[in-house]
Write an enzyme that holds these catalytic residues in place. Sequence first.
Site, PDB file in Angstrom:
ATOM      1  N   HIS A 124      64.991 -46.522 -59.025  1.00 54.18           N
ATOM      2  CA  HIS A 124      66.371 -46.208 -59.413  1.00 54.18           C
ATOM      3  C   HIS A 124      67.063 -45.594 -58.202  1.00 54.18           C
ATOM      4  CE1 HIS A 124      65.492 -46.828 -63.745  1.00 54.18           C
ATOM      5  NE2 HIS A 124      64.288 -46.434 -63.387  1.00 54.18           N
ATOM      6  N   SER A 134      55.465 -34.554 -48.885  1.00 53.78           N
ATOM      7  CA  SER A 134      54.821 -35.558 -48.037  1.00 53.78           C
ATOM      8  C   SER A 134      53.310 -35.394 -48.015  1.00 53.78           C
ATOM      9  CB  SER A 134      55.368 -35.458 -46.611  1.00 53.78           C
ATOM     10  OG  SER A 134      54.635 -36.270 -45.731  1.00 53.78           O
ATOM     11  N   GLN A 135      52.591 -36.496 -48.205  1.00 53.02           N
ATOM     12  CA  GLN A 135      51.140 -36.486 -48.038  1.00 53.02           C
ATOM     13  C   GLN A 135      50.755 -36.622 -46.564  1.00 53.02           C
ATOM     14  OE1 GLN A 135      49.827 -39.688 -50.584  1.00 53.02           O
ATOM     15  NE2 GLN A 135      49.419 -38.300 -52.286  1.00 53.02           N
ATOM     16  N   ARG A 219      64.311 -45.903 -69.493  1.00 53.53           N
ATOM     17  CA  ARG A 219      63.034 -45.182 -69.484  1.00 53.53           C
ATOM     18  C   ARG A 219      62.819 -44.297 -70.706  1.00 53.53           C
ATOM     19  NH1 ARG A 219      59.947 -47.635 -65.503  1.00 53.53           N
ATOM     20  NH2 ARG A 219      61.208 -47.945 -63.630  1.00 53.53           N
TER      21      ARG A 219
END
Length: 254
Positions: A124, A134-135, A219
């Site tokens: 969306h 953030s990884q 949704r």
Amino acid sequence: MAETKMNVQLIAHTQLSPHFWKELRQDCEEIFDKVIMKEISEGQAVALTAIRTCYSANKPTEIVAKEGAKYFGSKASDGGAGTDADRLFRHIFASKHTSTLEHISFTFAIEGVSRALLAQLTRHRVGFSFSVQSQRYVRMGSDDRSGGFDYVVPDSVKGSTVKEALFRAAMRSHQEDYDALRSQGVPAEDARAVLPNAAATNLVMTANLTALLSFYSKRKPGKGAQKEITELAEALRREVVAVEPWTSQFFEEV
């Protein structure tokens, strides 16, 4: 590493500027008092300004002061509930002239959701802005500050000893693989490749009212969406309606 649960909190939403407040008090104390007393929400004032700008000879800065008494001070002329402003909002929604509701925005803290949900949520795009944990920069090792990655357990797994044991074993395995790669000098940005869709993340999301209504229509429960994202849709709706109660009817109708 631990199981986590979703938490959604509204942290900001559209408000009138101090300059607008000052001018409104000078030009129409009656409407000013109603906004102060929350009889009229600031979102409604913005909505009326945007909607009437399209049709009024008055300037945008004058609309609430000059037209507010007419719209907020009289009963709905269509025989429906609320004021004539409510009637106008219903008309705009029904006629799909909802670009005028894009001026009302909401910023949420969304915590403890899965990367699987994130992949669905970021589809969306129109009217949404995202800032995601953030990884790459937040290291997910067992010995890192994070203590390892947290994860979301799907409802279809919960309540079954066998299913939960299998799921949690898989989470431990992913953590062990991540830790092993990091111990071999693999940077976090590459080691994260072994982390699962169940890995939890946090984000800040801003969306305008029209975008949120579109999201909710796709949704909400009963539309075939995955359970986790339907729970998010309901949580977002609750947060919006809590500060802008007049929007409740639109969430019910989409």
